[in-house]
Scaffold this active site. Structure first.
Site, PDB file in Angstrom:
ATOM      1  N   ASP A 212       0.880  -1.166   0.000  1.00 37.44           N
ATOM      2  CA  ASP A 212       0.000   0.000   0.000  1.00 37.44           C
ATOM      3  C   ASP A 212       0.919   1.217   0.000  1.00 37.44           C
ATOM      4  OD1 ASP A 212      -1.380   2.258   0.749  1.00 37.44           O
ATOM      5  OD2 ASP A 212      -2.508   1.302   2.368  1.00 37.44           O
ATOM      6  N   LYS A 238      -2.564  12.412  -3.286  1.00 35.30           N
ATOM      7  CA  LYS A 238      -1.606  12.603  -2.196  1.00 35.30           C
ATOM      8  C   LYS A 238      -0.225  12.995  -2.721  1.00 35.30           C
ATOM      9  CE  LYS A 238      -3.881   9.173   0.741  1.00 35.30           C
ATOM     10  NZ  LYS A 238      -4.575   9.904   1.806  1.00 35.30           N
TER      11      LYS A 238
HETATM   12  C1  LIG Z   1      -1.651   4.269   4.081  1.00 40.10           C
HETATM   13  C2  LIG Z   1      -2.898   4.588   3.319  1.00 40.10           C
HETATM   14  N1  LIG Z   1      -3.499   3.631   2.629  1.00 40.10           N
HETATM   15  C3  LIG Z   1      -4.608   3.860   1.906  1.00 40.10           C
HETATM   16  C4  LIG Z   1      -5.174   5.102   1.860  1.00 40.10           C
HETATM   17  C5  LIG Z   1      -6.417   5.307   1.055  1.00 40.10           C
HETATM   18  O1  LIG Z   1      -6.178   6.198   0.026  1.00 40.10           O
HETATM   19  P1  LIG Z   1      -7.379   6.691  -0.883  1.00 40.10           P
HETATM   20  O2  LIG Z   1      -8.377   7.298   0.051  1.00 40.10           O
HETATM   21  O3  LIG Z   1      -6.776   7.672  -1.814  1.00 40.10           O
HETATM   22  O4  LIG Z   1      -7.915   5.473  -1.557  1.00 40.10           O
HETATM   23  C6  LIG Z   1      -4.592   6.143   2.582  1.00 40.10           C
HETATM   24  C7  LIG Z   1      -5.221   7.487   2.595  1.00 40.10           C
HETATM   25  O5  LIG Z   1      -5.423   8.101   3.596  1.00 40.10           O
HETATM   26  C8  LIG Z   1      -3.427   5.878   3.323  1.00 40.10           C
HETATM   27  O6  LIG Z   1      -2.828   6.853   4.012  1.00 40.10           O
END
Ligand SMILES: Cc1ncc(COP(=O)(O)O)c(C=O)c1O
Lengths: 423, 129
Positions: A212, A238
């Site tokens: 991830d 992000k």
């Molecule tokens: C470590 C991590 N994984 C997954 C996500 C999910 O990202 P998204 O909301 O862009 O799908 C985030 C977002 O906050 C994150 O910080």
């Protein structure tokens, strides 16, 4: 201690100072309704966007808005070219082949794609899936559901009180394990995962590994081939890009063996009334009209980061985190509790904390009156909060446009909160 | 927003009144604020349809805890049917100025839980009625 960090832009861009980077972000020049300078310390939630990214969206809609892939006319051809060229840029950015980069909406969708398309066809009852105790809900809930659908068992790599992975039992945890999912960087504590240890050992045990990368790709130099990740998921929003666009990297052989996730237009080769042959990856996984403008703008965001240089990005954030840890430590005798790694070498631009008996939401409200944006809550990691005994934390997170002046503003804001709460 | 944290609010936050649980409550309800995870549980003792005693428990921000503490100070002797009708001003009159829109749910949580206890099912958010 307060020397200005200078961005080592390549010679084509000249020597850009921090002021020039900040000037690329229109929102940072807009004061808040109270007339305060915007001190944006919530990039782990979503980053701000440079003018070039915003302009790319406008250019698409004003100059060549058309659907892609089947259009014969000029603007449709341009849209297709720009869209596919953005894929090339993202592939280069992470060190992948172009055909290994699937457009998705965000990290969450990328992970769900793997859970359904790879997971449902490879995981069976009795298999183990290994996660870590740091996972964001987006890298936890899809695996819980996969385990429920298949009868697989979930296991967790533990972390210590500072959020550092404990690998002592890794081989036992990997025994019988078919799949491993790990956050590159924890969004709650900033911990950088020891992927260089976890991935080879997982492979030796026969497991497939998903990283991830929601907090990895934006902040750390990345080469998915050198890492040897099987899947790598990340979000555009992000890392200077728009919302609604992200990427799933998958090794070619894995993607080729996977059935579609969503089905419909664009992902097919030949359709008859009762059956269909599917397109090759990556388009097999891109059903329906894609997020064309945002893909193109995401490519421009990757260009921007490439021009800055990801080693510079990492070094800038490491130095800033170090500075922040040092400054904030002065408040520890007054009840500031800082969580996560204390060594900026092991963490990436995130500081989680609580201040005396001030609830993080109250802290965030008081900082907001000074134009300072931080996040308060469980940061989509409720099990980690529960395990650590925190009902909520405050979190400041940094990116390329943050400076020591922002950290100083945070410090002053915390001083103000202490005055308001008589601490 | 910083004007909100006046001394009497901080006092209710740090020393909430009627905090705890009742031996044998006649009715009770609880809820969380989905935005920030604040939790409130309210327990009531009744006498002839009127509130004879009240306790609350939970955790959360100064706004949710102080709002609940101040609200519950005013409800002893009140008829359950009247509690069910309490408007959002029942809270806002106590806590006064300075609640920002993003924190309104924190202020309303205690009232929502109190009304839920009174009607025996989850009440609507008082600020959305
Ligand atoms: C470590 C991590 N994984 C997954 C996500 C999910 O990202 P998204 O909301 O862009 O799908 C985030 C977002 O906050 C994150 O910080």
């Amino acid at each position: 201690m307060t020397q200005t960090l200078r961005a080592p832009f390549d010679s084509a861009h000249g020597d850009k100072s921090m002021e020039r980077i900040i000037a690329d972000f229109p929102i940072l020049a807009r004061p808040t309704s109270r007339g305060k300078r915007l001190v944006y310390l919530d990039s782990a939630a979503t980053s701000q966007k440079p003018r070039a990214v915003i302009q790319a969206l406008v250019d698409y809609y004003e100059q060549y808005n058309a659907n892609i892939h089947r259009g014969v006319y000029e603007i449709a051809q341009r849209a297709t070219d720009e869209y596919e060229h953005a894929r090339v840029k993202l592939a280069r950015f992470i060190g992948a082949q172009t055909s290994e980069v699937v457009w998705v909406r965000n990290t969450t969708e990328a992970i769900n794609l793997v859970a359904y398309s790879w997971g449902d066809h490879n995981i069976t009852a009795g298999d183990a899936i290994l996660l870590t105790e740091l996972e964001h809900h987006s890298d936890l809930v899809p695996w819980q559901l996969l385990a429920q659908r298949t009868g697989a068992q979930l296991r967790f790599i533990p972390v210590d009180a500072r959020g550092i992975h404990i690998l002592d039992d890794l081989d036992r945890l990997l025994d019988g394990c078919k799949f491993v999912a790990v956050s590159h960087v924890s969004n709650t504590l900033g911990t950088i995962a020891p992927l260089e240890t976890i991935i080879p050992r997982a492979h030796a045990a026969g497991a497939v590994v998903l990283v991830d990368g929601a907090q990895g790709a934006p902040h750390l130099p990345l080469d998915v081939k050198a890492l040897d990740a099987d899947f790598y998921a990340f979000s555009g929003h992000k890392m200077l890009g728009p919302t609604g666009i992200g990427c799933l990297y998958g090794k070619r052989a894995l993607l080729e063996a996977m059935p579609p996730f969503l089905s419909g237009g664009d992902m097919i080769r030949k359709v008859e009334y009762t059956r269909t042959t599917f397109n090759d990856p990556p388009r097999r996984f891109e059903a329906g009209t894609s997020n064309i403008a945002d893909s193109i703008a995401f490519g421009v965001a990757a260009d921007y980061l490439t021009a800055l240089g990801m080693p510079w990005v990492r070094e800038h954030e490491r130095a800033l985190t170090g500075y922040a840890l040092e400054r904030l430590a002065a408040l520890e005798p007054r009840g500031l509790a800082i969580y996560g790694p204390r060594d900026p070498q092991r963490s990436s631009g995130v500081i989680s904390f609580n201040f005396a008996d001030i609830h993080p939401h109250d802290l965030a409200s008081i900082l907001d009156t000074e134009g300072i944006c931080i996040r308060a809550g469980h940061h989509c990691t409720m099990p980690l909060m529960e395990k650590s005994g925190w009902s909520a934390t405050a979190r400041a997170s940094f990116y390329i446009y943050n400076t020591e002046a922002d950290v100083d503003a945070l410090y002053e804001g915390l001083e103000k909160a202490a005055r308001v709460f008589h601490i | 927003m910083d004007d909100f944290y006046r001394d009497y609010i901080l006092d209710h936050y740090r020393s909430p009144r009627n905090f705890g649980t009742l031996e044998q409550p006649d009715v009770a309800a609880e809820d969380v604020n989905p935005l920030c995870g604040d939790q409130i549980r309210v327990e009531l003792k009744l006498d002839d349809g009127k509130i004879s005693d009240v306790r609350f428990s939970g955790k959360g921000c100064a706004i949710s805890q102080a709002s609940t503490s101040m609200l519950l100070e005013t409800v002893k002797g009140m008829k359950l049917t009247d509690v069910a009708q309490l408007p959002k001003d029942a809270v806002l009159e106590n806590v006064g100025i300075g609640i920002s829109p993003t924190r309104m749910k924190c202020a309303m949580l205690g009232l929502r839980v109190l009304k839920s206890a009174a009607i025996g099912k989850l009440a609507d958010w008082p600020d959305e009625e």
